[in-house]
Design a protein around this motif. Structure first.
Motif: not given
Length: 413
Positions: A1, A3, A272-274, A276, A279, A340-342, A383
């Motif tokens: 995914m 960023t 898809r983007v990393a 929340r 996503k 892993g998620l911004t 992230a």
């Protein structure tokens, strides 16, 4: 995914060949907030003549070289009247702000520094050549660029354009945005609800966000979760520069938007983007338009709009950046998040003891409209972090002015 930063770079790179949109001429009253599609050149000097910047007395500075000099008052000069006669040697004249400096005068003394005795004026200090004189062309010479191409028209620029005699101006066209809400559970805002149905709120929220970003939105009819319905709805976006869809871009069996977009001639770059929330967000383009497939949850739709669609619309309109201040801030409460998620928390923002603090709203549920109502900032949690303590340093994207601590001292007091 991807960023979020990488996704935005991909979007802006894809839009670069078509941004900004071509220019159109608009009346001066409609130019505010638009980016100029032409350089505006001064057709005459500004100011057009030497004039007084103070109420007082115009004179030759050499006639009052020291305090106490007295000169006869030869005549009065009012704003709006021509300076049609020269100032006699060894005399002064009464003059008012904005009035033309008569030939022969090279200085103005404010009335507070002059004692009037009948038809004579006594100067309390030595005159200075050029004092309180606004020289012709001091602001703009004839032929000078008053506003460069690409400048954003604010209230001051509107006044400058008016002063230059411009009743209309060329600006970059506002992007036309078609908004398509998808989902068989949706009904129009004024429709009757049956069991299992909800009203379409995303279209109206996204339309408001488009207008605030400087675009012109059009709401397409809601499309249910059927390929034929989606194809018919997408045909209504033929004149749009940007298509926004909400819902149907995830991986469920009824998520049919992605194949419908491909049938309509759009090539999707990513979906898809990393991050929340948001996503499952998609971006792509056709030869005539860009498309953003936004999630169906209200908070996800508005956050992805803020991060990706808003800067894209501004680029198409010739406006710089995303129009938001991004500032260092401190997190007002501890927070745990997945690695892993911004994460973008909708938060209130306040300035306290010289620091910007962001306090997440009580709910961060992406399906809750209250989680995107009344916030002043998006607090950006990186992230790589999993647990952030109170006071942790984060970035804050300000979407509204922060609240100032009323107890804090102010330089304006």
């Amino acid at each position: 995914m991807l960023t979020p930063d990488a996704a935005l770079r991909r979007i802006l790179d894809a839009l670069r060949p078509r941004a900004p949109l071509q220019g159109e001429r608009v009346p001066l009253a409609e130019a505010r907030g638009r980016a100029l599609a032409e350089a505006v050149v001064a057709g005459r000097p500004s100011p057009p003549f030497d004039n007084a910047s103070m109420d007082g007395y115009a004179l030759r500075a050499a006639d009052a070289p020291a305090p106490g000099a007295g000169l006869p008052v030869a005549f009065d000069v009012f704003a709006g009247a021509p300076a049609d006669r020269p100032l006699p040697p060894g005399a002064c004249c009464r003059i008012f702000t904005g009035a033309a400096i008569p030939p022969g005068a090279d200085a103005v003394e404010m009335q507070e520094e002059v004692e009037r005795r009948g038809r004579r004026a006594i100067f309390r200090r030595a005159a200075v050549k050029g004092r309180f004189v606004r020289a012709a062309g001091a602001e703009l010479r004839e032929g000078a660029v008053a506003l460069p191409r690409g400048a954003v028209v604010d209230a001051g620029a509107v006044g400058l354009l008016a002063a230059l005699g411009r009743t209309e101006v060329a600006v970059h066209r506002r992007p036309r945005v078609a908004i398509l809400a998808t989902g068989s559970e949706l009904v129009p805002v004024d429709g009757a609800l049956r069991p299992g149905q909800i009203r379409d709120s995303n279209s109206h929220a996204l339309a408001a966000a488009c207008r605030e970003a400087g675009a012109e939105p059009t709401l397409l009819p809601i499309a249910g979760d059927e390929a034929e319905a989606l194809d018919r709805a997408l045909a209504g976006a033929a004149l749009a520069d940007v298509l926004l869809t909400s819902g149907g871009v995830s991986v469920g069996e009824r998520d049919l938007v992605r194949p419908a977009l491909e049938r309509a001639g759009f090539s999707l770059d990513f979906w898809r983007v990393a991050m929340r929330p948001g996503k499952p967000v998609a971006f792509g383009a056709s030869p005539r338009a860009a498309v953003f497939g936004l999630p169906g949850n209200p908070a996800s739709a508005l956050v992805t709009f803020e991060l990706f669609v808003r800067p894209a619309l501004r680029a198409l309109a010739g406006l710089p950046g995303n129009g938001r201040a991004v500032l260092p801030a401190r997190l007002a409460v501890p927070w745990a998040k997945p690695a892993g998620l911004t994460v973008f928390l909708r938060a209130r923002a306040r300035v306290e003891a010289g620091a910007l603090w962001v306090e997440p709203l009580a709910t961060q549920e992406s399906g809750h409209l209250t989680s995107v109502t009344g916030h002043q900032a998006l607090a950006v949690l990186p992230a790589g972090a999993e647990r952030l303590r109170r006071g942790a340093r984060v970035s804050a994207i300000l979407v509204a002015p922060p609240t100032l601590d009323p107890a804090a001292p102010s330089d304006l007091a």
